[in-house]
Write a protein that holds these residues in place. Structure first.
Motif, PDB file in Angstrom:
ATOM      1  N   GLY A   1       0.610  -0.866   0.051  1.00  0.00           N
ATOM      2  CA  GLY A   1       0.059   0.076   0.282  1.00  0.00           C
ATOM      3  C   GLY A   1       1.000   1.576  -0.014  1.00  0.00           C
ATOM      4  N   GLY A   2       1.814   1.222   0.182  1.00  0.00           N
ATOM      5  CA  GLY A   2       2.977   2.386   0.084  1.00  0.00           C
ATOM      6  C   GLY A   2       2.860   3.642   1.584  1.00  0.00           C
ATOM      7  N   SER A   3       2.470   3.052   3.003  1.00  0.00           N
ATOM      8  CA  SER A   3       1.899   3.658   3.663  1.00  0.00           C
ATOM      9  C   SER A   3       3.418   3.727   5.095  1.00  0.00           C
ATOM     10  CB  SER A   3       1.513   3.160   4.927  1.00  0.00           C
ATOM     11  OG  SER A   3       0.899   4.001   5.971  1.00  0.00           O
ATOM     12  N   VAL A   4       3.882   5.409   4.873  1.00  0.00           N
ATOM     13  CA  VAL A   4       5.364   5.124   5.248  1.00  0.00           C
ATOM     14  C   VAL A   4       5.358   4.753   6.959  1.00  0.00           C
ATOM     15  CG1 VAL A   4       7.441   6.359   5.904  1.00  0.00           C
ATOM     16  CG2 VAL A   4       6.584   5.952   4.158  1.00  0.00           C
ATOM     17  N   ASN A   5       3.942   5.506   7.286  1.00  0.00           N
ATOM     18  CA  ASN A   5       3.361   6.136   8.886  1.00  0.00           C
ATOM     19  C   ASN A   5       3.183   4.525   9.438  1.00  0.00           C
ATOM     20  OD1 ASN A   5       4.533   8.760   9.220  1.00  0.00           O
ATOM     21  ND2 ASN A   5       2.175   8.841   8.027  1.00  0.00           N
ATOM     22  N   CYS A   6       2.665   3.411   8.309  1.00  0.00           N
ATOM     23  CA  CYS A   6       1.873   2.700   8.780  1.00  0.00           C
ATOM     24  C   CYS A   6       3.145   0.863   9.141  1.00  0.00           C
ATOM     25  CB  CYS A   6       1.397   1.554   7.883  1.00  0.00           C
ATOM     26  SG  CYS A   6      -0.776   2.371   8.063  1.00  0.00           S
ATOM     27  N   ILE A   7       4.668   1.453   7.804  1.00  0.00           N
ATOM     28  CA  ILE A   7       5.345   0.230   8.278  1.00  0.00           C
ATOM     29  C   ILE A   7       6.098   1.142   9.687  1.00  0.00           C
ATOM     30  CG2 ILE A   7       8.180   0.409   7.588  1.00  0.00           C
ATOM     31  CD1 ILE A   7       6.246   0.680   4.210  1.00  0.00           C
ATOM     32  N   ARG A   8       5.844   2.096   9.671  1.00  0.00           N
ATOM     33  CA  ARG A   8       6.791   3.248  10.854  1.00  0.00           C
ATOM     34  C   ARG A   8       6.249   2.226  11.925  1.00  0.00           C
ATOM     35  NH1 ARG A   8       7.011   8.462   8.650  1.00  0.00           N
ATOM     36  NH2 ARG A   8       9.495   9.061   7.584  1.00  0.00           N
ATOM     37  N   GLU A   9       5.112   2.519  11.902  1.00  0.00           N
ATOM     38  CA  GLU A   9       4.162   2.343  12.848  1.00  0.00           C
ATOM     39  C   GLU A   9       4.180   0.246  13.655  1.00  0.00           C
ATOM     40  OE1 GLU A   9       2.770   2.691  15.936  1.00  0.00           O
ATOM     41  OE2 GLU A   9       1.893   4.979  15.566  1.00  0.00           O
ATOM     42  N   LEU A  10       4.516  -0.797  12.389  1.00  0.00           N
ATOM     43  CA  LEU A  10       4.503  -2.235  12.130  1.00  0.00           C
ATOM     44  C   LEU A  10       6.229  -2.475  12.965  1.00  0.00           C
ATOM     45  CD1 LEU A  10       2.775  -2.838   9.340  1.00  0.00           C
ATOM     46  CD2 LEU A  10       1.975  -3.518  11.845  1.00  0.00           C
ATOM     47  N   LEU A  11       7.119  -1.299  12.571  1.00  0.00           N
ATOM     48  CA  LEU A  11       8.682  -1.887  12.787  1.00  0.00           C
ATOM     49  C   LEU A  11       8.577  -1.165  14.192  1.00  0.00           C
ATOM     50  CD1 LEU A  11      10.328  -0.628   9.481  1.00  0.00           C
ATOM     51  CD2 LEU A  11       9.871  -3.094   9.710  1.00  0.00           C
ATOM     52  N   ALA A  12       8.185  -0.125  14.839  1.00  0.00           N
ATOM     53  CA  ALA A  12       8.653  -0.353  16.002  1.00  0.00           C
ATOM     54  C   ALA A  12       7.853  -0.891  16.628  1.00  0.00           C
ATOM     55  CB  ALA A  12       7.817   1.296  16.422  1.00  0.00           C
ATOM     56  N   TRP A  13       6.742  -1.890  16.571  1.00  0.00           N
ATOM     57  CA  TRP A  13       6.029  -2.780  17.269  1.00  0.00           C
ATOM     58  C   TRP A  13       6.605  -4.296  17.256  1.00  0.00           C
ATOM     59  CZ3 TRP A  13       2.370  -2.736  21.723  1.00  0.00           C
ATOM     60  CH2 TRP A  13       2.552  -1.368  22.125  1.00  0.00           C
ATOM     61  N   GLY A  14       8.196  -4.689  16.366  1.00  0.00           N
ATOM     62  CA  GLY A  14       9.600  -5.501  16.052  1.00  0.00           C
ATOM     63  C   GLY A  14       8.584  -6.811  15.040  1.00  0.00           C
ATOM     64  N   ALA A  15       8.485  -6.045  14.082  1.00  0.00           N
ATOM     65  CA  ALA A  15       7.788  -6.653  12.778  1.00  0.00           C
ATOM     66  C   ALA A  15       8.755  -6.726  11.759  1.00  0.00           C
ATOM     67  CB  ALA A  15       7.312  -5.578  11.679  1.00  0.00           C
ATOM     68  N   ASP A  16       9.211  -8.401  11.234  1.00  0.00           N
ATOM     69  CA  ASP A  16      10.655  -9.012  10.803  1.00  0.00           C
ATOM     70  C   ASP A  16      10.607  -8.101   9.492  1.00  0.00           C
ATOM     71  OD1 ASP A  16      12.482 -10.032  10.224  1.00  0.00           O
ATOM     72  OD2 ASP A  16      12.351 -12.120  10.962  1.00  0.00           O
ATOM     73  N   ARG A  17      11.727  -7.144   9.112  1.00  0.00           N
ATOM     74  CA  ARG A  17      11.656  -6.622   7.577  1.00  0.00           C
ATOM     75  C   ARG A  17      12.010  -8.144   7.039  1.00  0.00           C
ATOM     76  NH1 ARG A  17      15.581  -1.534   7.941  1.00  0.00           N
ATOM     77  NH2 ARG A  17      16.618  -3.009   9.131  1.00  0.00           N
ATOM     78  N   ASN A  18      12.624  -9.489   7.560  1.00  0.00           N
ATOM     79  CA  ASN A  18      13.757 -11.021   6.579  1.00  0.00           C
ATOM     80  C   ASN A  18      12.491 -11.735   6.717  1.00  0.00           C
ATOM     81  OD1 ASN A  18      15.675  -9.177   6.493  1.00  0.00           O
ATOM     82  ND2 ASN A  18      16.316  -9.243   9.094  1.00  0.00           N
TER      83      ASN A  18
END
Length: 434
Positions: free
Chosen positions: A206-223
């Motif tokens: 979806g291209g939402s930078v803010n959603c990605i920031r939230e998910l990463l800040a809660w431990g989403a795995d980029r790999n």
């Protein structure tokens, strides 16, 4: 969504028109003339009068219908309830009234297998989402039959949770609220899109930078890979979401992660939690600007996070300056000892790059105050002293939260307290390595 009524020339059409447009007096006059028509439904989707009134937010008519013992859980041909339609349309007052009158939040429609929570998350209606979550938290039926966590992570027919939907549709506030209420940050889909997609894959699509920031800040795995072998970075490339690539690049600096596994985080005062969240997001935004390839430190420091502060803090007295970095205002207070720190330094004690399963173990050590070594039982907003020595509670300037330029950083600080802090950082190292 099929709720518009355009019938004319018959009484049922006139009744539906009156309900749709909220013409209460006209509606009541029609019903007095035709008292047998309270149970009529639309021709195709079989939506009741209550469905139409709720979807359009006409509370007077909703209340009239409920007072006449109309079932708040009536189903149309898609097995959708009035609550689902109100949540879909963002009609907050209608959602509230239906919940008060016994609307069931644990029902699934036949189109996608969505609950009211899915509808609110997909369409980005934050207030409706909050109301439904609050109702679920206080509902005995949910706690006994399902459990709150299972409700928050309910899957539809294709394995999507409300968090998947909010991430895909670019609703960062809804993403944040769901994560705060226990949504699983790395849950995988079933048959939706590419099987095995996590909320981070869908946010990348979806291209939402803010959603990605939230998910990463809660431990989403980029790999983490979906079943096609793609990591979120590849998904963003495929969908030409260039603004997201820096965040998702596995070789860039690891984002700081909200320390949700730590016990004391649940004891945070709301204002203190807000300050820490702001500091965390500010730190991650700065890290995005200075990617550090090849680094995988489990113990982020202020210098690694990219946070910098300037020396020009003339309005702050010595007693208001953080005793760790000597630059920021003290905004967080440790209880029960009463020592104070700035939000950024507090994050050093709390945050880690990757969720560490050992932190959830009952024997995991509790974070300690860097000044007196006592256990941190609670974090609250520090009371600040103004230039007139008057105390103000919870009033924090924006300057104390925003990153500012400086030639000094955590790693270069020496002198007073430096030995004490170094010892505490060793404790953090050992904790993260455990």
């Amino acid at each position: 969504m099929g709720q518009t009524v355009s019938c004319s020339g018959d009484y049922d059409g006139a009744i539906f028109d009156a309900v749709q447009y909220g013409e209460t007096e006209h509606f009541m006059s029609l019903m007095k003339a035709h008292p047998s028509r309270w149970g009529i439904t639309t021709p195709f989707i079989r939506s009741s009068l209550l469905h139409i009134a709720a979807a359009n937010g006409h509370l007077e008519i909703v209340s009239i219908l409920l007072d006449r013992a109309v079932d708040p859980n009536l189903l149309n041909s898609r097995r959708q309830t009035p609550l689902m339609l109100a949540a879909m349309r963002g009609e907050l007052s209608a959602v509230d009234l239906l919940l008060e009158r016994g609307a069931n939040i644990l029902m699934f429609d036949s189109v996608n297998g969505w609950t009211p929570l899915h509808f609110a998350a997909y369409y980005g209606h934050l207030s409706c989402l909050q109301l439904i979550l609050s109702a679920a938290a206080s509902c005995n039926d949910i706690s006994v039959s399902w459990g709150f966590s299972r409700f928050v992570n309910a899957r539809d027919q294709k394995g999507k949770t409300p968090l998947h939907l909010a991430s895909r549709k670019r609703h960062p506030d809804c993403v944040h609220l769901l994560l705060e209420n226990g949504a699983l940050v790395s849950a995988s889909t079933g048959g939706y899109g590419v099987p095995g997609s996590t909320p981070l894959h869908l946010a990348a699509q979806g291209g939402s930078v803010n959603c990605i920031r939230e998910l990463l800040a809660w431990g989403a795995d980029r790999n983490k890979k979906d079943e096609a072998g793609r990591i979120p970075y590849v998904v963003a490339l495929n969908y030409r979401q260039g603004a997201c690539l820096g965040l998702l690049d596995p070789s860039s600096a690891e984002p700081l992660v909200w320390p949700s596994p730590l016990k004391f985080i649940n004891e945070l005062q709301q204002d203190a939690k807000f300050l820490l969240e702001q500091a965390l997001m500010a730190a991650n935004k700065e890290r995005e600007k200075t990617p550090s390839r090849g680094t995988n430190s489990n113990n982020p420091s202020l210098s690694q996070s990219g946070i910098a502060v300037d020396d020009n803090d003339s309005e702050l007295g010595d007693n208001e300056t953080c005793g760790i970095c000597f630059e920021k205002a003290c905004t967080i207070e440790v209880q029960d000892c009463g020592h104070q720190m700035c939000a950024q330094c507090t994050l050093i004690l709390c945050c880690h790059n990757k969720p560490n399963p050992t932190n959830t173990h009952p024997t995991a050590p509790t974070p300690v105050c860097p000044f007196c070594r006592s256990d941190i039982s609670r974090l609250v907003v520090a009371k600040l002293k103004s230039s007139k020595d008057s105390e103000q509670s919870g009033i924090i300037s924006e300057a104390s939260l925003s990153p500012r330029k400086s030639r000094r950083s955590w790693s270069s600080i020496g002198g007073l307290h430096s030995g004490r802090i170094a010892a505490d950082m060793n404790w953090v190292d050992k904790t993260s390595a455990a």
